[in-house]
Design an enzyme around this catalytic site. Structure first.
Site, PDB file in Angstrom:
ATOM      1  N   LYS A 286     -53.156  82.437  29.354  1.00  0.00           N
ATOM      2  CA  LYS A 286     -52.043  83.379  29.301  1.00  0.00           C
ATOM      3  C   LYS A 286     -51.653  83.957  30.663  1.00  0.00           C
ATOM      4  O   LYS A 286     -52.489  84.234  31.503  1.00  0.00           O
ATOM      5  CB  LYS A 286     -52.383  84.554  28.367  1.00  0.00           C
ATOM      6  CG  LYS A 286     -52.575  84.159  26.922  1.00  0.00           C
ATOM      7  CD  LYS A 286     -51.292  83.690  26.242  1.00  0.00           C
ATOM      8  CE  LYS A 286     -50.441  84.841  25.788  1.00  0.00           C
ATOM      9  NZ  LYS A 286     -50.994  85.538  24.635  1.00  0.00           N
TER      10      LYS A 286
ATOM     11  N   HIS B  94     -25.763  86.635  19.792  1.00  0.00           N
ATOM     12  CA  HIS B  94     -26.712  86.620  18.657  1.00  0.00           C
ATOM     13  C   HIS B  94     -27.996  85.883  19.025  1.00  0.00           C
ATOM     14  O   HIS B  94     -28.664  85.346  18.155  1.00  0.00           O
ATOM     15  CB  HIS B  94     -26.092  85.953  17.415  1.00  0.00           C
ATOM     16  CG  HIS B  94     -24.695  86.385  17.127  1.00  0.00           C
ATOM     17  ND1 HIS B  94     -24.386  87.475  16.345  1.00  0.00           N
ATOM     18  CD2 HIS B  94     -23.494  85.902  17.567  1.00  0.00           C
ATOM     19  CE1 HIS B  94     -23.071  87.617  16.284  1.00  0.00           C
ATOM     20  NE2 HIS B  94     -22.516  86.686  17.032  1.00  0.00           N
TER      21      HIS B  94
ATOM     22  N   SER C  18     -55.061  87.429  29.984  1.00  0.00           N
ATOM     23  CA  SER C  18     -55.592  87.872  28.697  1.00  0.00           C
ATOM     24  C   SER C  18     -57.101  87.903  28.779  1.00  0.00           C
ATOM     25  O   SER C  18     -57.700  87.101  29.485  1.00  0.00           O
ATOM     26  CB  SER C  18     -55.134  86.904  27.605  1.00  0.00           C
ATOM     27  OG  SER C  18     -56.040  86.922  26.521  1.00  0.00           O
TER      28      SER C  18
ATOM     29  N   GLU D 145     -42.907  94.348  29.739  1.00  0.00           N
ATOM     30  CA  GLU D 145     -43.180  94.963  28.432  1.00  0.00           C
ATOM     31  C   GLU D 145     -43.372  96.476  28.553  1.00  0.00           C
ATOM     32  O   GLU D 145     -42.878  97.251  27.729  1.00  0.00           O
ATOM     33  CB  GLU D 145     -44.425  94.338  27.804  1.00  0.00           C
ATOM     34  CG  GLU D 145     -44.200  92.908  27.357  1.00  0.00           C
ATOM     35  CD  GLU D 145     -45.509  92.252  26.938  1.00  0.00           C
ATOM     36  OE1 GLU D 145     -45.654  91.957  25.753  1.00  0.00           O
ATOM     37  OE2 GLU D 145     -46.379  92.039  27.798  1.00  0.00           O
TER      38      GLU D 145
END
Ligand code: ARG
Length: 457
Positions: free
Chosen positions: A282, A155, A276, A289
């Protein structure tokens, strides 16, 4: 005007010609189309259907067309519809009338089925190599970080400690099943459809077994109607690719989490991260992704072809031409995802200082404390209750298990003794000493077994 319009008095409407043409997409089948045609010409000569010099001329013509395509000199024409007719028309330009004999005892329907099966076989060979490279990268990362322990989750809540190597080997297992599925798919793709003609077989004394041997197929198709309209092998590849992408996507998700501030278990190599345009701090996991994102389009292509085929009467229908774009995209997407993933995993840096901190947070040893009480005579259910109360007490005091005194333990059960301090993350994993468990000894065996499979050809 193309010869397949000989019975018509009009040329096709320009929009219709564009609508029906597939050459922009199927031109990449040219090596398979040419290999199939050369084998076919050879077989026709062997059977005395055309002469040996004619087969020679056709073969030489096809070989030089292959060269033209490879050197970018070939002019593909939309009005010639597809790769088959583009090559045939060029062959006739080059060798004259004799080129017109190549299509004896053949139809584009068995020809395209052949080309696609040859393409699939090669795609599977590349896919298996890609899977193996990624498996090697996973095993390499696991071996380089043998000692690292991370929280295992259920979980997405910290559950029990596990070896990082054990976690990585879970993906090794998934990829092993993927490879087995592609292997299965290859067996069913390795069936020669040529000789099925348009749908009913051909009216010539051809030798299909010879063709199968020439083209490296282990079997010939048993029913011409099925052979020209069967695309199961594409659907099987796309299904196996969907499962494989699902596995890669799960791993991508974990890498995204692990590389985040909150976890900090890994650091991506700069070559596998992006910056970024606005936030200079970043370091984004875009490779992971995009792998996760591309999974959707692979599923989409599988669904699209299943739907395309669901109401097709026997045998060939032009709808089948819609199989290619999606299929090629599935193969390209899977192969490129496997390749970048392998680089990303091989260059991943594990940060044990952070995994150690994560092990201290949360009450990962709760099950071990319950097991401890069970070994001292408590039933598991009541041990579970005792430890649950202990956890809520420790959490209220903002203390870890290690920070509780023996006195505090004993308030929850008199069975707790001095030796409770021997329960550590290391003792926890060592205790999971069952086949398939995370005990270091078991994981070392699993790693050795994985290495061994990877060395097999
Ligand atoms: N371009 C066609 C396809 O991809 C080849 C077979 C065409 N056959 C036909 N009878 N129109 O399916």
């Amino acid at each position: 005007m193309s010869h397949i319009r000989d019975r018509f008095h009009k040329a096709a409407d320009k929009q219709v010609a564009e609508f029906t043409a597939s050459v922009a997409c199927d031109l990449r089948l040219y090596p398979y189309d040419i290999a199939g045609s050369i084998a076919h010409a050879k077989m026709l000569a062997k059977q005395g259907i055309i002469s040996a010099p004619e087969a020679e001329t056709i073969t030489r013509g096809l070989e030089s067309i292959k060269e033209e395509i490879e050197q970018g000199r070939f002019q593909f024409k939309t009005e010639l519809e597809d790769i088959h007719m583009n090559i045939e028309a060029r062959l006739m330009e080059k060798v004259g009338e004799v080129g017109g004999k190549l299509h004896t005892a053949r139809s584009r329907n068995d020809q395209i089925a052949l080309d696609l099966r040859l393409f699939t076989r090669e795609a599977i060979t590349k896919t298996l190599a890609g899977l193996k490279s990624l498996q090697k990268a996973l095993v390499g990362l696991a071996e380089a970080n043998r000692e690292v322990i991370i929280p295992g989750y259920t979980h997405l809540q910290a559950a029990q400690p596990v070896l990082l190597a054990h976690h990585l080997l879970a993906y090794f297992e998934m990829l092993k099943r993927d490879a087995a599925r592609f292997g299965d798919c290859r067996r069913r793709a390795s069936v020669l459809p040529l000789g099925s003609g348009a749908l009913a077989g051909v009216a010539y004394d051809i030798d299909r077994d010879f063709l199968a041997r020439e083209l490296g197929f282990s079997q010939i198709s048993q029913n011409s109607l099925d052979a020209v309209s069967d695309r199961d092998f594409i659907l099987e590849y796309e299904s196996a690719a969907s499962l494989c992408m699902m596995h890669l996507s799960r791993l991508a998700e974990e890498i995204i989490l692990w590389a985040s501030e909150g976890f900090g278990f890994v650091e991506l190599d700069e070559a596998y991260a992006t910056g970024s345009s606005i936030m200079p701090q970043k370091k984004n996991p875009d490779v992971a992704e995009l792998s996760r994102g591309k999974t959707g389009r692979v599923y989409g292509h599988l669904m699209a072809l299943l739907v395309t085929m669901k109401a097709l009467p026997l045998a060939y229908n032009r709808d089948l031409q819609e199989d290619k774009e999606g299929f090629f995209d599935v193969v390209d997407t899977l192969l490129s995802t496997l390749a970048v993933f392998t680089g990303m995993i091989s260059s991943l840096k594990v940060k044990p200082e952070n995994t150690r901190k994560a092990l201290e947070r949360g009450y990962l040893l709760a099950t071990d404390l319950a097991d401890y009480l069970v070994k001292k005579g408590e039933t598991f259910r009541s041990a579970h209750g005792i430890v649950a109360r202990l956890v809520s007490y420790a959490a209220a005091k903002n203390k870890s298990f290690a920070e509780l005194s023996l006195g505090e333990y004993r308030e929850f059960s008199p069975l707790f003794e001095e030796d409770v301090s021997a329960i550590t993350v290391a003792s926890s994993i060592a205790a999971r000493d069952v086949p398939g468990g995370t005990a270091p000894k078991r994981v070392a065996q699993a790693l050795a077994a994985a290495r061994k499979t990877l060395e097999e050809p």
